[in-house]
Design a protein around this motif. Structure first.
Motif, mmCIF file in Angstrom:
data_model
loop_
_atom_site.group_PDB
_atom_site.id
_atom_site.type_symbol
_atom_site.label_atom_id
_atom_site.label_comp_id
_atom_site.label_asym_id
_atom_site.label_seq_id
_atom_site.Cartn_x
_atom_site.Cartn_y
_atom_site.Cartn_z
ATOM 1 N N THR A 1 -1.450 -7.446 -24.667
ATOM 2 C CA THR A 1 -2.543 -6.938 -24.332
ATOM 3 C C THR A 1 -1.870 -7.270 -23.165
ATOM 4 N N THR A 2 -3.238 -7.258 -21.747
ATOM 5 C CA THR A 2 -3.287 -7.886 -20.520
ATOM 6 C C THR A 2 -4.184 -9.258 -21.072
ATOM 7 N N LEU A 3 -3.927 -10.800 -19.822
ATOM 8 C CA LEU A 3 -4.830 -10.842 -19.487
ATOM 9 C C LEU A 3 -6.172 -11.074 -19.609
ATOM 10 N N PHE A 4 -6.570 -9.314 -18.424
ATOM 11 C CA PHE A 4 -7.678 -9.029 -18.230
ATOM 12 C C PHE A 4 -8.686 -7.874 -18.989
ATOM 13 N N THR A 5 -7.847 -8.357 -19.263
ATOM 14 C CA THR A 5 -7.980 -6.687 -20.952
ATOM 15 C C THR A 5 -8.936 -7.889 -21.091
ATOM 16 N N VAL A 6 -8.085 -9.236 -22.599
ATOM 17 C CA VAL A 6 -8.766 -9.576 -23.434
ATOM 18 C C VAL A 6 -9.916 -10.148 -22.624
ATOM 19 N N SER A 7 -10.115 -10.909 -21.446
ATOM 20 C CA SER A 7 -11.019 -11.501 -20.628
ATOM 21 C C SER A 7 -12.475 -10.101 -20.498
#
Length: 242
Positions: free
Chosen positions: A201-207
């Motif tokens: 997934t993306t850094l944005f989603t994990v954050s």
């Protein structure tokens, strides 16, 4: 690029039996067998973010991680980096020779400063002939890593991203979790970008997910540190139980 410092030459002058005597593959061996196992071995330091070996590089050696943590990275055909897993102390890495490969299928990168033993591949046949437990341990290691990879493929195909992140954190806790006052801490530096690369997934989603879980008191994260405050609630998310 390789960035390590060699320690000494072949033989036992700089390598003590205690380095390996307590490890599963070597436990219970006689002093003579331990000495034999260390013949031809080198120890070296791998600094944080340097490679022990690189994907598609010539597989000239196999390794044992004595101290630290290593992340296994793969580049996909389109150039995307995927963090496949983390390796803990006492595990074999770069065992391409045991799989009949002449190149490394992935890169091994130090997550922290690491101490590693290496042997030339030419030693593999003699070692496994004299120490059958080493061969058996290697088969178990390869099997466990294949099973983990298959489980992750299933997770990627069938689970929501929150479940994948929860499963990844729980897997890391099982590997390297360290009890602290308010929970269980992943005992090496790990970034949100690393989690993103492990879960597809993306850094944005994990954050977003970790910030939400922090607000609910499930986890605490700082600069490359993650502590799970309520592992049982994370398991509920991972297993999608109500």
């Amino acid at each position: 690029m390789f960035a390590y410092k060699m320690r000494g030459a072949a033989g036992l002058a700089n390598l003590d039996r205690s380095l390996i005597s307590a490890l599963p593959a070597f436990s219970g061996l006689s002093g003579a067998d331990l000495d034999f196992a260390l013949e031809g071995a080198r120890s070296f330091i791998v600094r944080k973010d340097a490679a022990v070996f690189e994907q598609d590089g010539e597989a000239h050696s196999f390794f044992l991680l004595l101290h630290g943590h290593v992340r296994v990275e793969r580049l996909t055909p389109d150039g995307q980096k995927v963090v496949a897993r983390y390796i803990s102390e006492g595990e074999l890495i770069g065992i391409a020779v045991a799989m009949g490969r002449d190149t490394y299928p992935a890169s091994a990168v130090a997550a922290v400063d690491c101490t590693v033993l290496s042997w030339p591949n030419a030693r593999w046949a003699a070692l496994t002939a004299r120490i059958p437990a080493l061969s058996g341990n290697t088969l178990k290691t390869v099997g466990a890593r294949m099973e983990e990879a298959q489980n992750r493929v299933v997770e990627m195909a069938t689970e929501r991203v929150e479940q994948r992140v929860a499963h990844t954190l729980l897997r890391l806790l099982r590997q390297t979790g360290r009890k602290v006052e308010d929970g269980v801490e992943i005992d090496f530096p790990i970034s949100r970008q690393d989690i993103a690369e492990m879960t597809g997934t993306t850094l944005f989603t994990v954050s977003r997910i970790l910030s939400d879980w922090e607000g609910k008191g499930l986890v605490k994260s700082g600069r490359q540190k993650i502590t799970v405050l309520q592992p049982h609630r994370l398991l509920v998310i991972a297993e999608a139980r109500n």
